[in-house]
Design a protein around this motif. Sequence first.
Motif, PDB file in Angstrom:
ATOM      1  N   CYS A   7       0.877  -1.493   0.026  1.00 50.65           N
ATOM      2  CA  CYS A   7      -0.143  -0.093  -0.081  1.00 50.65           C
ATOM      3  C   CYS A   7       1.271   1.030  -0.085  1.00 50.65           C
ATOM      4  CB  CYS A   7      -1.027   0.062   1.069  1.00 50.65           C
ATOM      5  SG  CYS A   7      -2.264  -0.854   0.930  1.00 50.65           S
ATOM      6  N   PRO A   8       0.442   2.742  -0.801  1.00 50.11           N
ATOM      7  CA  PRO A   8       1.109   3.300  -0.652  1.00 50.11           C
ATOM      8  C   PRO A   8       1.981   4.036   0.791  1.00 50.11           C
ATOM      9  CG  PRO A   8      -0.840   3.798  -1.690  1.00 50.11           C
ATOM     10  CD  PRO A   8      -0.899   3.010  -0.764  1.00 50.11           C
ATOM     11  N   LEU A   9       3.330   4.422   1.300  1.00 51.99           N
ATOM     12  CA  LEU A   9       3.038   4.756   2.306  1.00 51.99           C
ATOM     13  C   LEU A   9       2.453   6.133   2.991  1.00 51.99           C
ATOM     14  CD1 LEU A   9       7.367   4.499   1.502  1.00 51.99           C
ATOM     15  CD2 LEU A   9       5.804   3.054   2.662  1.00 51.99           C
ATOM     16  N   ASP A  10       2.279   7.234   2.292  1.00 45.81           N
ATOM     17  CA  ASP A  10       1.447   7.479   3.558  1.00 45.81           C
ATOM     18  C   ASP A  10       0.308   7.092   4.262  1.00 45.81           C
ATOM     19  OD1 ASP A  10      -1.161   9.729   2.427  1.00 45.81           O
ATOM     20  OD2 ASP A  10       0.526  11.135   2.797  1.00 45.81           O
ATOM     21  N   LEU A  52      -3.574   7.737   2.743  1.00 42.32           N
ATOM     22  CA  LEU A  52      -3.759   6.704   1.840  1.00 42.32           C
ATOM     23  C   LEU A  52      -3.576   5.480   1.269  1.00 42.32           C
ATOM     24  CD1 LEU A  52      -1.706   7.950  -1.044  1.00 42.32           C
ATOM     25  CD2 LEU A  52      -4.429   8.494  -1.116  1.00 42.32           C
ATOM     26  N   ARG A  53      -2.793   5.318   2.991  1.00 41.97           N
ATOM     27  CA  ARG A  53      -2.683   3.570   3.789  1.00 41.97           C
ATOM     28  C   ARG A  53      -4.133   2.831   3.873  1.00 41.97           C
ATOM     29  NH1 ARG A  53       0.530  -0.094   4.286  1.00 41.97           N
ATOM     30  NH2 ARG A  53       1.073  -1.306   6.393  1.00 41.97           N
ATOM     31  N   GLN A  54      -4.352   4.064   4.350  1.00 37.88           N
ATOM     32  CA  GLN A  54      -5.288   3.550   5.495  1.00 37.88           C
ATOM     33  C   GLN A  54      -6.554   3.274   4.396  1.00 37.88           C
ATOM     34  OE1 GLN A  54      -7.118   6.637   8.006  1.00 37.88           O
ATOM     35  NE2 GLN A  54      -7.912   5.459   9.452  1.00 37.88           N
ATOM     36  N   ALA A  55      -6.589   4.020   3.392  1.00 36.44           N
ATOM     37  CA  ALA A  55      -7.663   3.308   2.971  1.00 36.44           C
ATOM     38  C   ALA A  55      -7.094   2.685   1.759  1.00 36.44           C
ATOM     39  CB  ALA A  55      -7.558   5.268   0.994  1.00 36.44           C
ATOM     40  N   CYS A  56      -5.988   2.404   1.055  1.00 36.81           N
ATOM     41  CA  CYS A  56      -5.984   1.006   0.376  1.00 36.81           C
ATOM     42  C   CYS A  56      -6.287  -0.398   1.364  1.00 36.81           C
ATOM     43  CB  CYS A  56      -4.262   1.469   0.207  1.00 36.81           C
ATOM     44  SG  CYS A  56      -3.467  -0.746  -0.346  1.00 36.81           S
ATOM     45  N   MET A  57      -6.416   0.307   2.759  1.00 33.34           N
ATOM     46  CA  MET A  57      -6.244  -1.289   4.190  1.00 33.34           C
ATOM     47  C   MET A  57      -7.809  -1.239   4.026  1.00 33.34           C
ATOM     48  SD  MET A  57      -2.996  -2.717   4.799  1.00 33.34           S
ATOM     49  CE  MET A  57      -4.015  -3.940   5.953  1.00 33.34           C
ATOM     50  N   ALA A  58      -8.737  -0.182   4.191  1.00 35.32           N
ATOM     51  CA  ALA A  58      -9.605  -0.360   3.965  1.00 35.32           C
ATOM     52  C   ALA A  58     -10.340  -0.945   3.231  1.00 35.32           C
ATOM     53  CB  ALA A  58     -10.469   1.170   3.871  1.00 35.32           C
ATOM     54  N   GLN A  59      -9.842  -0.780   1.187  1.00 36.46           N
ATOM     55  CA  GLN A  59     -10.685  -0.876  -0.094  1.00 36.46           C
ATOM     56  C   GLN A  59     -10.179  -2.476   0.252  1.00 36.46           C
ATOM     57  OE1 GLN A  59     -12.085   0.402  -2.296  1.00 36.46           O
ATOM     58  NE2 GLN A  59     -11.505  -1.876  -3.540  1.00 36.46           N
ATOM     59  N   ARG A  60      -8.982  -3.625   1.078  1.00 37.33           N
ATOM     60  CA  ARG A  60      -9.190  -4.487   0.856  1.00 37.33           C
ATOM     61  C   ARG A  60      -9.817  -5.435   1.858  1.00 37.33           C
ATOM     62  NH1 ARG A  60      -2.686  -5.265   1.622  1.00 37.33           N
ATOM     63  NH2 ARG A  60      -2.294  -3.913   0.003  1.00 37.33           N
ATOM     64  N   ARG A  61     -10.073  -4.638   2.302  1.00 39.78           N
ATOM     65  CA  ARG A  61     -10.898  -4.924   3.539  1.00 39.78           C
ATOM     66  C   ARG A  61     -12.381  -5.113   3.235  1.00 39.78           C
ATOM     67  NH1 ARG A  61      -8.259  -2.658   7.259  1.00 39.78           N
ATOM     68  NH2 ARG A  61      -9.489  -0.983   7.817  1.00 39.78           N
TER      69      ARG A  61
END
Length: 130
Positions: A86-89, A92-101
């Motif tokens: 996921c992005p380092l920001d 963006l990382r939180q959004a990436c992890m939420a999208q994954r879940r």
Amino acid sequence: MDGQIEQKRSAATSWLALFAGTSTLLCCALPAMLVTLGAGASLATLVSVFPQIVWLSEHSAWVFCIGAVMLLLGGAAQWQQRHAPCPLDPGLRQACMAQRRRSVRIYGVSVLLFAVGSWFAFIQPWWSGG
């Protein structure tokens, strides 16, 4: 691009799997449930409004085969992306992890819908001897 393309592909396959699971539910589980509940008139009304349900029921083997393939592809995409970066920001990382879940939950709902449709299309009629 920090896994963004892979995340989008994973989300897309999850939505396609949900569509496949829903189509199996519409073809077999919904009509069987309505008849079981004594709502045959509601089923007749539903079929008159959406005559495509009859086509789906007539071709249920194809619907389930296509649905199974889509679910397998979606599951493979989920498995492949389970450790994608996921992005380092932090935002963006939180959004990436939420999208994954979210994607995993959508896939789980898809599998559940497929299982319910499979029960009413194949297992329950076989179990009942019909």
